[in-house]
Scaffold this motif. Sequence first.
Motif, PDB file in Angstrom:
ATOM      1  N   TRP A  82       5.644 -12.772  30.151  1.00  0.00           N
ATOM      2  CA  TRP A  82       6.025 -11.603  29.353  1.00  0.00           C
ATOM      3  C   TRP A  82       7.256 -11.032  30.018  1.00  0.00           C
ATOM      4  O   TRP A  82       7.219 -10.646  31.188  1.00  0.00           O
ATOM      5  CB  TRP A  82       4.929 -10.558  29.340  1.00  0.00           C
ATOM      6  N   LYS A  83       8.349 -10.977  29.301  1.00  0.00           N
ATOM      7  CA  LYS A  83       9.598 -10.516  29.880  1.00  0.00           C
ATOM      8  C   LYS A  83      10.148  -9.354  29.065  1.00  0.00           C
ATOM      9  O   LYS A  83      10.261  -9.454  27.851  1.00  0.00           O
ATOM     10  CB  LYS A  83      10.617 -11.647  29.915  1.00  0.00           C
ATOM     11  N   LEU A  84      10.452  -8.278  29.763  1.00  0.00           N
ATOM     12  CA  LEU A  84      11.080  -7.141  29.105  1.00  0.00           C
ATOM     13  C   LEU A  84      12.497  -7.536  28.725  1.00  0.00           C
ATOM     14  O   LEU A  84      13.265  -7.989  29.571  1.00  0.00           O
ATOM     15  CB  LEU A  84      11.086  -5.931  30.048  1.00  0.00           C
ATOM     16  N   GLU A  85      12.856  -7.397  27.462  1.00  0.00           N
ATOM     17  CA  GLU A  85      14.136  -7.879  26.950  1.00  0.00           C
ATOM     18  C   GLU A  85      15.165  -6.765  26.792  1.00  0.00           C
ATOM     19  O   GLU A  85      16.308  -6.900  27.213  1.00  0.00           O
ATOM     20  CB  GLU A  85      13.911  -8.565  25.597  1.00  0.00           C
ATOM     21  N   VAL A  86      14.770  -5.656  26.133  1.00  0.00           N
ATOM     22  CA  VAL A  86      15.739  -4.607  25.803  1.00  0.00           C
ATOM     23  C   VAL A  86      15.081  -3.240  25.946  1.00  0.00           C
ATOM     24  O   VAL A  86      13.938  -3.047  25.536  1.00  0.00           O
ATOM     25  CB  VAL A  86      16.256  -4.754  24.348  1.00  0.00           C
ATOM     26  N   VAL A  87      15.839  -2.306  26.518  1.00  0.00           N
ATOM     27  CA  VAL A  87      15.408  -0.919  26.607  1.00  0.00           C
ATOM     28  C   VAL A  87      16.387  -0.084  25.790  1.00  0.00           C
ATOM     29  O   VAL A  87      17.589  -0.088  26.081  1.00  0.00           O
ATOM     30  CB  VAL A  87      15.384  -0.425  28.072  1.00  0.00           C
ATOM     31  N   PRO A  88      15.931   0.608  24.757  1.00  0.00           N
ATOM     32  CA  PRO A  88      16.838   1.470  23.994  1.00  0.00           C
ATOM     33  C   PRO A  88      17.186   2.714  24.825  1.00  0.00           C
ATOM     34  O   PRO A  88      16.315   3.316  25.440  1.00  0.00           O
ATOM     35  CB  PRO A  88      16.042   1.857  22.749  1.00  0.00           C
ATOM     36  N   VAL A  89      18.474   3.061  24.836  1.00  0.00           N
ATOM     37  CA  VAL A  89      18.944   4.233  25.564  1.00  0.00           C
ATOM     38  C   VAL A  89      19.524   5.211  24.540  1.00  0.00           C
ATOM     39  O   VAL A  89      20.512   4.892  23.876  1.00  0.00           O
ATOM     40  CB  VAL A  89      19.998   3.848  26.625  1.00  0.00           C
ATOM     41  N   PRO A  90      18.911   6.389  24.384  1.00  0.00           N
ATOM     42  CA  PRO A  90      19.363   7.342  23.373  1.00  0.00           C
ATOM     43  C   PRO A  90      20.644   8.069  23.799  1.00  0.00           C
ATOM     44  O   PRO A  90      20.687   8.671  24.875  1.00  0.00           O
ATOM     45  CB  PRO A  90      18.186   8.308  23.245  1.00  0.00           C
TER      46      PRO A  90
END
Length: 135
Positions: free
Chosen positions: A3-11
């Motif tokens: 399980w790999k974290l791909e993208v973090v949304p930054v507001p």
Amino acid sequence: MDWKLEVVPVPVTDVDRAKRFYGEQAGFAVDLDIEVGDGTRVVQLTPPGSDCSIHLNTGITGPPPGSLQGLQIVVPDIEAARAELAGRGVPVSPVRHYDEDGGLADGPGGRWNSFVFFADPDGNGWVLQERPADG
């Protein structure tokens, strides 16, 4: 199964300003800048050497700009990483560490205990942490 974290949304409030900050000042690679529909734009950027990216967007609802805090990136050399960001005009904290009482003190600490803090133009907070060479 991995399980790999791909993208973090930054507001952010201004995608172009944030793209300049992350791409030019923080040194992230600009992977993608597309419009995916009426008024929806996605810009994806990746920190050097990372498998996880961030994305900035317009037209997609989410948390308020500046509300993301404590995004953490590990680096092999905290002093070099701090110097690189400062050299690109990013306001960065001095190298700090957590003392025995849990408070922040100036200077490097022991293993896994050296940090630098900075924020993007909207106030989203980032933490650099020195990762020992032997992990």
